[in-house]
Enzyme design. Structure first.
Site, PDB file in Angstrom:
ATOM      1  N   CYS A  83      18.932  -9.051  -7.663  1.00  0.00           N
ATOM      2  CA  CYS A  83      17.627  -8.964  -8.344  1.00  0.00           C
ATOM      3  C   CYS A  83      17.600  -9.722  -9.659  1.00  0.00           C
ATOM      4  O   CYS A  83      16.551  -9.787 -10.307  1.00  0.00           O
ATOM      5  CB  CYS A  83      17.240  -7.509  -8.576  1.00  0.00           C
ATOM      6  SG  CYS A  83      17.257  -6.532  -7.070  1.00  0.00           S
ATOM      7  N   CYS A 206       9.148   4.045  -8.334  1.00  0.00           N
ATOM      8  CA  CYS A 206       9.820   2.879  -7.735  1.00  0.00           C
ATOM      9  C   CYS A 206       9.021   1.606  -7.965  1.00  0.00           C
ATOM     10  O   CYS A 206       7.788   1.618  -7.913  1.00  0.00           O
ATOM     11  CB  CYS A 206       9.942   3.053  -6.229  1.00  0.00           C
ATOM     12  SG  CYS A 206      10.790   4.538  -5.694  1.00  0.00           S
ATOM     13  N   SER A 207       9.720   0.484  -8.132  1.00  0.00           N
ATOM     14  CA  SER A 207       9.062  -0.816  -8.063  1.00  0.00           C
ATOM     15  C   SER A 207       8.710  -1.062  -6.597  1.00  0.00           C
ATOM     16  O   SER A 207       9.360  -0.517  -5.699  1.00  0.00           O
ATOM     17  CB  SER A 207       9.995  -1.913  -8.578  1.00  0.00           C
ATOM     18  OG  SER A 207      11.188  -1.934  -7.812  1.00  0.00           O
ATOM     19  N   ILE A 209       7.571  -3.431  -2.998  1.00  0.00           N
ATOM     20  CA  ILE A 209       7.964  -4.601  -2.199  1.00  0.00           C
ATOM     21  C   ILE A 209       6.886  -5.663  -2.443  1.00  0.00           C
ATOM     22  O   ILE A 209       5.705  -5.393  -2.230  1.00  0.00           O
ATOM     23  CB  ILE A 209       8.008  -4.217  -0.695  1.00  0.00           C
ATOM     24  CG1 ILE A 209       8.940  -3.013  -0.452  1.00  0.00           C
ATOM     25  CG2 ILE A 209       8.378  -5.409   0.175  1.00  0.00           C
ATOM     26  CD1 ILE A 209      10.391  -3.240  -0.787  1.00  0.00           C
ATOM     27  N   LYS A 329       7.482  -2.183 -12.187  1.00  0.00           N
ATOM     28  CA  LYS A 329       6.752  -1.040 -11.634  1.00  0.00           C
ATOM     29  C   LYS A 329       5.307  -1.394 -11.265  1.00  0.00           C
ATOM     30  O   LYS A 329       4.865  -1.089 -10.163  1.00  0.00           O
ATOM     31  CB  LYS A 329       6.808   0.116 -12.655  1.00  0.00           C
ATOM     32  CG  LYS A 329       5.996   1.332 -12.343  1.00  0.00           C
ATOM     33  CD  LYS A 329       6.568   2.175 -11.225  1.00  0.00           C
ATOM     34  CE  LYS A 329       5.978   1.943  -9.885  1.00  0.00           C
ATOM     35  NZ  LYS A 329       4.678   2.376  -9.551  1.00  0.00           N
ATOM     36  N   HIS A 333       7.870  -6.632  -7.898  1.00  0.00           N
ATOM     37  CA  HIS A 333       9.276  -7.027  -7.991  1.00  0.00           C
ATOM     38  C   HIS A 333       9.698  -7.875  -6.781  1.00  0.00           C
ATOM     39  O   HIS A 333      10.412  -7.413  -5.906  1.00  0.00           O
ATOM     40  CB  HIS A 333      10.137  -5.759  -8.108  1.00  0.00           C
ATOM     41  CG  HIS A 333      11.597  -5.988  -8.312  1.00  0.00           C
ATOM     42  ND1 HIS A 333      12.116  -7.128  -8.896  1.00  0.00           N
ATOM     43  CD2 HIS A 333      12.671  -5.198  -8.002  1.00  0.00           C
ATOM     44  CE1 HIS A 333      13.436  -7.038  -8.934  1.00  0.00           C
ATOM     45  NE2 HIS A 333      13.801  -5.886  -8.398  1.00  0.00           N
TER      46      HIS A 333
HETATM   47  N1  COA Z   1       4.063   1.756  -6.632  1.00  0.00           N
HETATM   48  C1  COA Z   1       2.767   2.060  -6.448  1.00  0.00           C
HETATM   49  N2  COA Z   1       2.156   2.070  -5.241  1.00  0.00           N
HETATM   50  C2  COA Z   1       2.909   1.724  -4.183  1.00  0.00           C
HETATM   51  C3  COA Z   1       4.261   1.374  -4.302  1.00  0.00           C
HETATM   52  C4  COA Z   1       4.832   1.409  -5.590  1.00  0.00           C
HETATM   53  N3  COA Z   1       6.117   1.114  -5.771  1.00  0.00           N
HETATM   54  N4  COA Z   1       4.745   1.081  -3.082  1.00  0.00           N
HETATM   55  C5  COA Z   1       3.731   1.225  -2.215  1.00  0.00           C
HETATM   56  N5  COA Z   1       2.625   1.617  -2.874  1.00  0.00           N
HETATM   57  C6  COA Z   1       1.330   1.973  -2.285  1.00  0.00           C
HETATM   58  C7  COA Z   1       0.845   1.018  -1.201  1.00  0.00           C
HETATM   59  O1  COA Z   1      -0.052   0.061  -1.736  1.00  0.00           O
HETATM   60  C8  COA Z   1       0.154   1.952  -0.258  1.00  0.00           C
HETATM   61  O2  COA Z   1      -1.128   2.269  -0.763  1.00  0.00           O
HETATM   62  P1  COA Z   1      -2.392   2.480   0.211  1.00  0.00           P
HETATM   63  O3  COA Z   1      -2.028   3.636   1.110  1.00  0.00           O
HETATM   64  O4  COA Z   1      -3.517   2.758  -0.735  1.00  0.00           O
HETATM   65  O5  COA Z   1      -2.529   1.199   0.961  1.00  0.00           O
HETATM   66  C9  COA Z   1       0.978   3.222  -0.307  1.00  0.00           C
HETATM   67  O6  COA Z   1       1.571   3.215  -1.608  1.00  0.00           O
HETATM   68  C10 COA Z   1       2.035   3.317   0.764  1.00  0.00           C
HETATM   69  O7  COA Z   1       2.682   2.039   0.828  1.00  0.00           O
HETATM   70  P2  COA Z   1       3.885   1.749   1.818  1.00  0.00           P
HETATM   71  O8  COA Z   1       4.079   0.265   1.803  1.00  0.00           O
HETATM   72  O9  COA Z   1       3.643   2.415   3.132  1.00  0.00           O
HETATM   73  O10 COA Z   1       5.079   2.471   1.070  1.00  0.00           O
HETATM   74  P3  COA Z   1       6.527   2.666   1.612  1.00  0.00           P
HETATM   75  O11 COA Z   1       6.746   4.148   1.666  1.00  0.00           O
HETATM   76  O12 COA Z   1       6.806   1.850   2.823  1.00  0.00           O
HETATM   77  O13 COA Z   1       7.396   2.034   0.437  1.00  0.00           O
HETATM   78  C11 COA Z   1       8.821   2.402  -1.431  1.00  0.00           C
HETATM   79  C12 COA Z   1       7.413   2.608  -0.840  1.00  0.00           C
HETATM   80  C13 COA Z   1       8.794   2.984  -2.830  1.00  0.00           C
HETATM   81  C14 COA Z   1       9.861   3.137  -0.589  1.00  0.00           C
HETATM   82  C15 COA Z   1       9.151   0.882  -1.474  1.00  0.00           C
HETATM   83  O14 COA Z   1       8.195   0.229  -2.275  1.00  0.00           O
HETATM   84  C16 COA Z   1      10.526   0.606  -1.998  1.00  0.00           C
HETATM   85  O15 COA Z   1      11.495   0.641  -1.252  1.00  0.00           O
HETATM   86  N6  COA Z   1      10.667   0.315  -3.303  1.00  0.00           N
HETATM   87  C17 COA Z   1      11.964   0.028  -3.912  1.00  0.00           C
HETATM   88  C18 COA Z   1      12.264  -1.430  -3.819  1.00  0.00           C
HETATM   89  C19 COA Z   1      13.658  -1.724  -4.283  1.00  0.00           C
HETATM   90  O16 COA Z   1      14.607  -1.002  -4.022  1.00  0.00           O
HETATM   91  N7  COA Z   1      13.841  -2.845  -4.988  1.00  0.00           N
HETATM   92  C20 COA Z   1      15.111  -3.264  -5.482  1.00  0.00           C
HETATM   93  C21 COA Z   1      15.435  -2.511  -6.709  1.00  0.00           C
HETATM   94  S1  COA Z   1      17.122  -2.640  -7.196  1.00  0.00           S
END
Ligand code: COA
Length: 385
Positions: A83, A206-207, A209, A329, A333
């Site tokens: 990252c 969480c940040s 995708i 956030k 990211h």
């Molecule tokens: N912050 C705010 N809103 C978010 C979000 C976030 N981080 N991630 C998704 N959303 C929203 C989407 O827009 C969606 O909204 P909607 O229902 O109004 O369309 C809803 O939340 C669900 O999104 P979805 O894509 O189904 O979420 P998910 O459960 O598949 O993924 C996480 C969510 C947090 C698990 C995923 O973003 C993630 O894995 N984040 C961490 C990434 C990471 O590890 N990066 C490297 C760091 S070292």
């Protein structure tokens, strides 16, 4: 070593960019930076990218992207450090210009993460953790940072509400950033009541995708007068350090050694103290990461950054504004692009161009970008010329 300045910045709107390919996204940001810098060519370029092979099935990016940008046959290099690939690409570009090897150098970053869906993205991201000691046992990045959060809560009494305050502040800042993926405001209750991802971290800790890119143009400081007329910004410090990848081999889960070392190196090179820094972009891949990074850089004593955040000290107008862009956030990211987007924000702020989220009178800014759970870190310090 020659002094080096940033004279051009470019970034596109981040989010789920279904109608654009990786090369479109990169080229859009790179052309904006070239236009902003007023340069008619580049001599070399460095591209931060963590995992285009897994995310979109495309390797050999440096040649592909220099060709698509119409800049072949310049030397072009892809840089990978999870990252913080973007921060590492920026440092390589800095060294290239400082050494006298090249004059006009582009540092860019790009990642297109949505094409393979959530499970695929989680798998690709987890390749930056320790496969044998972490990933084979089922842990992913939200899980690793959740362990760091638990350790910090137990040792220092950090509360769930204080973690949520990081997200509230970063979404407040991101709501003023037209390029952010999620420019909505949120509340402590909104964060705590969002779906659980890895206890204590919910979705709003969480940040996301993200698909996105950013690019900046560097040149020798004594050449800035030849280019466009916005205030140029000089790179005055660069620090780079590594740590173990696996959390199990760290002395302490509540502190990031590579961040502390990279920060100290950058400050020493810049001849500055933390009290000279007017704003800082930090790697808030999870809310707990911002707290631990602020303590590891030394902005707050260990165990004190969460309370300081709750008290508003890291807001715009506070003691030290953190993540004025919205951070990872709210802004998003796209892992390889994040480090370059941090530089974009700092340069924009130091030029006085950040609009509603402008830090008044900002002269010196810092950017901290880290890989995985802190196994690599880059810190840069920039000052308006
Ligand atoms: N912050 C705010 N809103 C978010 C979000 C976030 N981080 N991630 C998704 N959303 C929203 C989407 O827009 C969606 O909204 P909607 O229902 O109004 O369309 C809803 O939340 C669900 O999104 P979805 O894509 O189904 O979420 P998910 O459960 O598949 O993924 C996480 C969510 C947090 C698990 C995923 O973003 C993630 O894995 N984040 C961490 C990434 C990471 O590890 N990066 C490297 C760091 S070292």
């Amino acid at each position: 070593m020659r002094d080096v300045a940033v004279i051009g910045i470019g970034m596109n709107k981040w989010g789920e960019l279904w109608d654009k390919s990786l090369r479109d996204i990169f080229t859009e940001a790179a052309l904006k930076a070239i236009d902003d810098g007023g340069v008619d060519h580049i001599d070399s370029m460095y591209i931060g990218n963590m995992s285009s092979g897994l995310f979109v099935g495309q390797e050999h990016l440096a040649s592909l992207l220099s060709d698509y940008l119409g800049q072949g046959p310049i030397p072009a290099t892809r840089i990978e450090s999870a990252c913080c690939s973007g921060g590492a690409a920026f440092r390589s570009a800095f060294i290239d210009v400082a050494s006298g090897m090249n004059d006009i150098v582009l540092a860019g970053g790009v990642e297109k993460m949505n094409d393979i869906g959530g499970d695929g993205a989680t798998f690709a991201l987890a390749t930056a953790a320790d496969q044998e000691y972490e990933v084979y046992h089922g842990v992913t990045f939200p899980g690793l940072y959740a362990m760091m959060a638990r350790a910090h809560m137990e040792r220092y009494g950090t509360t769930r509400k204080q973690l949520a305050e990081v997200a509230v502040k970063n979404h407040e800042n991101g709501s003023k950033n037209p390029l952010a993926q999620f420019p909505f405001k949120t509340t402590v209750e909104g964060v705590i009541n969002s779906p659980m991802v890895a206890d204590p971290l919910t979705l709003m800790d969480c940040s996301p995708i993200t698909d996105g890119a950013a690019a900046v143009i560097l040149c020798p400081a004594d050449m800035v007068k030849d280019y466009k007329n916005h205030p140029a910004v000089k790179i005055i410090g660069s620090g780079h350090a590594t740590d173990t990848i696996a959390l199990s081999t760290r002395d302490d889960l509540t502190y990031l050694k590579a961040t502390e070392i990279a920060g100290q190196k950058a400050l020493k090179m810049a001849g500055k103290r933390l009290s000279d820094i007017d704003l800082c972009e930090v790697h808030d891949c999870f809310t707990i990461a911002e707290i631990i990074v602020l303590e590891s850089l030394g902005f707050f004593e260990r165990g004190k950054a969460a309370a300081a955040t709750e008290a508003g000290e890291t807001r715009i107008g506070g003691k030290i504004p953190i993540n004025t862009s919205g951070g990872l956030k709210s802004k998003g990211h796209p892992v390889g692009a994040t480090g370059i987007a941090q530089i974009y924000e700092i340069v924009n702020q130091l030029r006085g161009g950040a609009g509603e989220r402008q830090v008044k009178g900002a002269k010196v800014g810092m950017a901290q970008n880290m890989g995985g759970s802190g196994g690599s870190t880059l810190v840069h310090i920039l000052e308006v010329m």
